[in-house]
Design an enzyme around this catalytic site. Sequence first.
Site, PDB file in Angstrom:
ATOM      1  N   GLU A 109       0.855  -1.186   0.000  1.00  0.00           N
ATOM      2  CA  GLU A 109       0.000   0.000   0.000  1.00  0.00           C
ATOM      3  C   GLU A 109       0.892   1.238   0.000  1.00  0.00           C
ATOM      4  OE1 GLU A 109      -3.475  -0.310   2.215  1.00  0.00           O
ATOM      5  OE2 GLU A 109      -3.960   1.816   2.122  1.00  0.00           O
ATOM      6  N   GLU A 119     -10.791   4.497   8.860  1.00  0.00           N
ATOM      7  CA  GLU A 119     -10.965   4.141   7.456  1.00  0.00           C
ATOM      8  C   GLU A 119     -11.606   2.769   7.284  1.00  0.00           C
ATOM      9  OE1 GLU A 119      -7.051   4.884   5.647  1.00  0.00           O
ATOM     10  OE2 GLU A 119      -7.673   6.967   5.337  1.00  0.00           O
ATOM     11  N   ASP A 175      -2.841  14.173   7.041  1.00  0.00           N
ATOM     12  CA  ASP A 175      -2.316  12.939   6.460  1.00  0.00           C
ATOM     13  C   ASP A 175      -1.076  13.136   5.601  1.00  0.00           C
ATOM     14  OD1 ASP A 175      -2.076  10.325   5.787  1.00  0.00           O
ATOM     15  OD2 ASP A 175      -3.803  10.244   4.445  1.00  0.00           O
ATOM     16  N   GLU A 230       3.860   9.105  -0.547  1.00  0.00           N
ATOM     17  CA  GLU A 230       2.476   9.033  -1.020  1.00  0.00           C
ATOM     18  C   GLU A 230       1.993  10.376  -1.560  1.00  0.00           C
ATOM     19  OE1 GLU A 230      -0.306   7.721   1.965  1.00  0.00           O
ATOM     20  OE2 GLU A 230      -2.038   8.160   0.708  1.00  0.00           O
TER      21      GLU A 230
END
Length: 688
Positions: free
Chosen positions: A155, A279, A352, A380
């Site tokens: 991920e 989440e 985040d 990310e």
Amino acid sequence: EDGSKLWLRYTPPEAIYDFSTVTMDETSPTLEKALKELNIAWQSFEGKDIQTSKTTDAGSLVIGTSKSKNITSVISSKDFDDLGNDGYIIRNINKGGKQSITIASNTDIGVLYGVFHFLRLIQTNQLSASINIVEKPKYDIRILNHWDNLDRTVERGYAGYSLWKWDELPNTLSPRYEAYARANASIGINATVLNNVNASPQILSKEYLHKVKALADIFRPYGLKVYLAVNFSSPKELGGLPNSDPLNKEVIKWWNDKAKEIYSIIPDFGGFLVKANSEGLPGPQDYGRTHADGANMLADALKPYNGIVMWRAFVYNPSNEDRAKQAYLEFMPLDGQFRDNVIIQIKNGPIDFQPREPFSPLFGAMQKTPEMVEFQITQEYLGFSNHLAYLAPLFKETLDSDTYANGKGSTIAKITDGTLRPHKLTAIAAVANIGEDTNWCGHHFAQSNWYAFGRLAWDHQLTSKQIADEWIKMTFSKDNGFVNPVKDIMLASREAVVDYMMPMGLHHIFAFGHHYGPEPWGDVPGGRPDWMPWYYHNADSVGLGFDRSITGSNAVSQYFSPLKEIYNDASRCPENLLLWFHYIPWSYKMKNGRIMWDELCYKYNSGVQQTRSFQQTWRQMQPYIDEQRFNDVKSKLEIQSQDAVWWKDACLLYFQTFSKRPIPSDIEPPVHKLEDLKKIKLDMKHHN
Ligand SMILES: CO[C@H]1[C@H](O)[C@@H](O)[C@H](O)O[C@@H]1C(=O)O
């Protein structure tokens, strides 16, 4: 030259200290690794194996623990008092006219760390005749979080599949397992969570525990402890129980039995990392229980074996009017309720891992609960493994932030490392960027972020510049013609990303799902508002930004004074966070006299220009390094600078539909059309 050797290349330095014979009068698997490392280096410097001897007359390098006779004959026992488990001394000792460097520690792992330090000094031309170093780490647990799934996808991973070949384990062992442990030990990382926080219950099955054991056995001599991310619903999903309620006796027993089983297989297992009620993942709130109920149940199960629970504070909820406030709201009431082997793991910022965020207001706020930072090494939100973004400045920005929790000087570093709060547990974590790619991290420069995290976890006082300097010298070249310009690129790179993606406190205007390109216009009618870019930028005909002031969401009130007053007041709020804390009119006057809209244009433009200058500088670096790495980096910089233009065009053209103002004539005019940018999402796949 493919980059697989990381920073452990051992290219011959200007001066080589003679350690052709190493004196050691003990043995252990870890001490054998120390000798092995010295041998790799000596082979590389001199083309020969080192010799070993048990007595000090023979060699000019003496290594050992406080139990070694060679060591205690030259270093007094009180010098060891302050070293803890991982600390070490490197000292040049003159005995009867003979110089020898001694590397000593309370433990064999400390000796290994000392050996890596010694070799780093040689490689960076810093070993001096009068050397006398005493080092120990700032944090006890220096841990990587792998977001690796059991099917070997990763991920938010941009360096190929997972290193862990679950299908082959435990019988077939890839040589990269040891290489990984060695690289971590070289920078002091002593812990790793092998699997994704979006955890499969399967990881706790007997079959997988034996695979984990195989890895733990390889990592152990390098001082690298294994931890696992666990799914809160494991008792139900894996154990077949009717529920996973943390107050249910059967559930408690299931976890107790599981802990017992784990420790019978892996006696030095570190503990659990948990993402719960976040989440869509299960958690104690599913049963009307709190995070503390959940964490404590797991902590009790691990306690008899000295295991710990790292419980994540990454929670948010569409019912809250401001996502940035959620973690504080959920966790503050629980302060004081956690067991002493629980530590709360908090992302550096309240949203985040954005290119820039203020620090999370939870830091320092929980007075009675140990807290640890979670950074993200994998990029990310900073261009994946395509963009060069050296993250030490980002890590340090958080660690050096003053929370004012215990008055002035209460930096996050001092809150979390035990200086201000003598908690039993101190730790620091980061989400790894490591994968199966030959060069480990996808971009040669992404290796520097793994390196920087380790170095800062050991010593957060190191500067970004020092860390870049040593990394460049060990990874590429010691020639100043290379080191200085490349260091300048690295030090400027993170701010360049902020400028071309989200300057002035803008955040989360990424494309849905993949988080690579811009999508400030993104909208899914009826979708979760806190996943929509407009929720964060609030652009309209009057202005731009998220009002978190007292008259807005009042997120500022979660910070201590004087920060809350400073953040609350647009004229005092740092301009690099202005649109984070305030909704600002397009015509607002910035400190430099420009209006906000113009300043936004100049910032995006400056980001683009910086990527161009990185390219220019890099082109001059060809004579200093191998062809392959030169070209790899060159093509990545090209992508980065094209992407920067895309970002600038997308954001400026879109925001211009609200500001209705011209883009200043002295910046590069957009080369794209907004309709085209909207049609094609900028995705990493574009470049493959
Ligand atoms: C592991 O899930 C991740 C998710 O992919 C990521 O987009 C977000 O940043 O954070 C989550 C988390 O940190 O839990």
